[in-house]
Write a protein that holds these residues in place. Structure first.
Motif, PDB file in Angstrom:
ATOM      1  N   ASP A 122       0.832  -1.208   0.000  1.00  0.00           N
ATOM      2  CA  ASP A 122       0.000   0.000   0.000  1.00  0.00           C
ATOM      3  C   ASP A 122       0.864   1.254   0.000  1.00  0.00           C
ATOM      4  O   ASP A 122       0.585   2.214  -0.722  1.00  0.00           O
ATOM      5  N   ARG A 125       2.528   1.661  -3.479  1.00  0.00           N
ATOM      6  CA  ARG A 125       1.552   1.936  -4.545  1.00  0.00           C
ATOM      7  C   ARG A 125       1.010   3.353  -4.500  1.00  0.00           C
ATOM      8  O   ARG A 125       0.582   3.895  -5.512  1.00  0.00           O
ATOM      9  N   SER A 126       1.004   3.946  -3.333  1.00  0.00           N
ATOM     10  CA  SER A 126       0.335   5.242  -3.159  1.00  0.00           C
ATOM     11  C   SER A 126       1.100   6.368  -3.840  1.00  0.00           C
ATOM     12  O   SER A 126       2.316   6.314  -3.987  1.00  0.00           O
ATOM     13  N   GLN A 127       0.359   7.395  -4.248  1.00  0.00           N
ATOM     14  CA  GLN A 127       0.958   8.600  -4.831  1.00  0.00           C
ATOM     15  C   GLN A 127       1.605   9.456  -3.748  1.00  0.00           C
ATOM     16  O   GLN A 127       2.520  10.207  -4.016  1.00  0.00           O
ATOM     17  N   TRP A 129       1.717   8.899   0.660  1.00  0.00           N
ATOM     18  CA  TRP A 129       1.172   8.172   1.799  1.00  0.00           C
ATOM     19  C   TRP A 129       1.261   9.062   3.030  1.00  0.00           C
ATOM     20  O   TRP A 129       2.327   9.613   3.329  1.00  0.00           O
ATOM     21  N   LYS A 176       3.386  13.515   5.141  1.00  0.00           N
ATOM     22  CA  LYS A 176       3.133  12.902   3.845  1.00  0.00           C
ATOM     23  C   LYS A 176       4.454  12.446   3.232  1.00  0.00           C
ATOM     24  O   LYS A 176       5.408  13.219   3.155  1.00  0.00           O
TER      25      LYS A 176
END
Length: 182
Positions: A122, A125-127, A129, A176
């Motif tokens: 996850d 894959r995230s732009q 997180w 982030k």
């Protein structure tokens, strides 16, 4: 009443100040990896249980130097590397903005231990997180025994350590993480 222009200007100034000492623009992959190696070695030396924790983790994101500053409005920035089987696979930046009663500056390091394959997937894959509710926080005082704790149920464990400076607290909530190319 704070105007939007004042808020944006103050946030920009705080973020610029927080970047001081991080070498933004001058850190290539080799520099980040060298800092990650030093941070990992310090972490394992000071908190031996973290070596076991890293051995159980599917991946570890090491952020060797995060600089945080605030005067009402604050910001933090740092860069680090995600390692799988102790090999760097990606580089990340961490950015944080905050508003509230705060004054001062500090630097700290942190590591995120991805304890499940799905948590790591996850994250990758995230732009972008954002750290928050998914994390279990550990303190440096737990570092000596953290690897012996039952961690299989916690998808991500965060350890903040090496704080230096004068500001209250060091948290990762609202931080982030974004993949970068150094």
């Amino acid at each position: 009443m704070i105007s939007r222009r004042t808020l944006i200007g103050s946030a920009g100034a705080a973020l610029a100040l927080s970047a001081c000492g991080n070498g933004i623009g001058s850190n290539g992959a080799a520099m980040i990896d060298a800092r990650v190696d030093e941070t990992r070695n310090y972490l394992f030396g000071q908190y031996p249980g973290t070596r076991d924790l890293a051995g159980k983790a599917f991946g570890v994101l090491y952020m060797p130097l995060v600089t945080e500053a605030g005067f009402g409005i604050g910001g933090a920035f740092g860069r680090g590397a995600l390692r799988i089987n102790d090999v760097t696979v990606d580089y990340y930046s961490a950015a944080k903005a905050s508003v509230g009663f705060q004054i001062g500056a500090q630097q700290y390091a942190h590591a995120l231990f991805f304890m499940t394959e799905s948590a790591l997937a996850d994250f990758r894959r995230s732009q972008g997180w954002a750290a928050g509710a998914d994390l279990k926080y550990a303190t440096p005082e737990q570092g000596a025994s953290i690897g012996k704790d039952t961690t299989e149920m916690d998808p991500v464990i965060a350890l903040v350590f090496g704080q230096a400076g004068l500001i209250a607290g060091a948290t990762l909530s609202g931080t982030k993480y974004t993949r970068i190319i150094p």
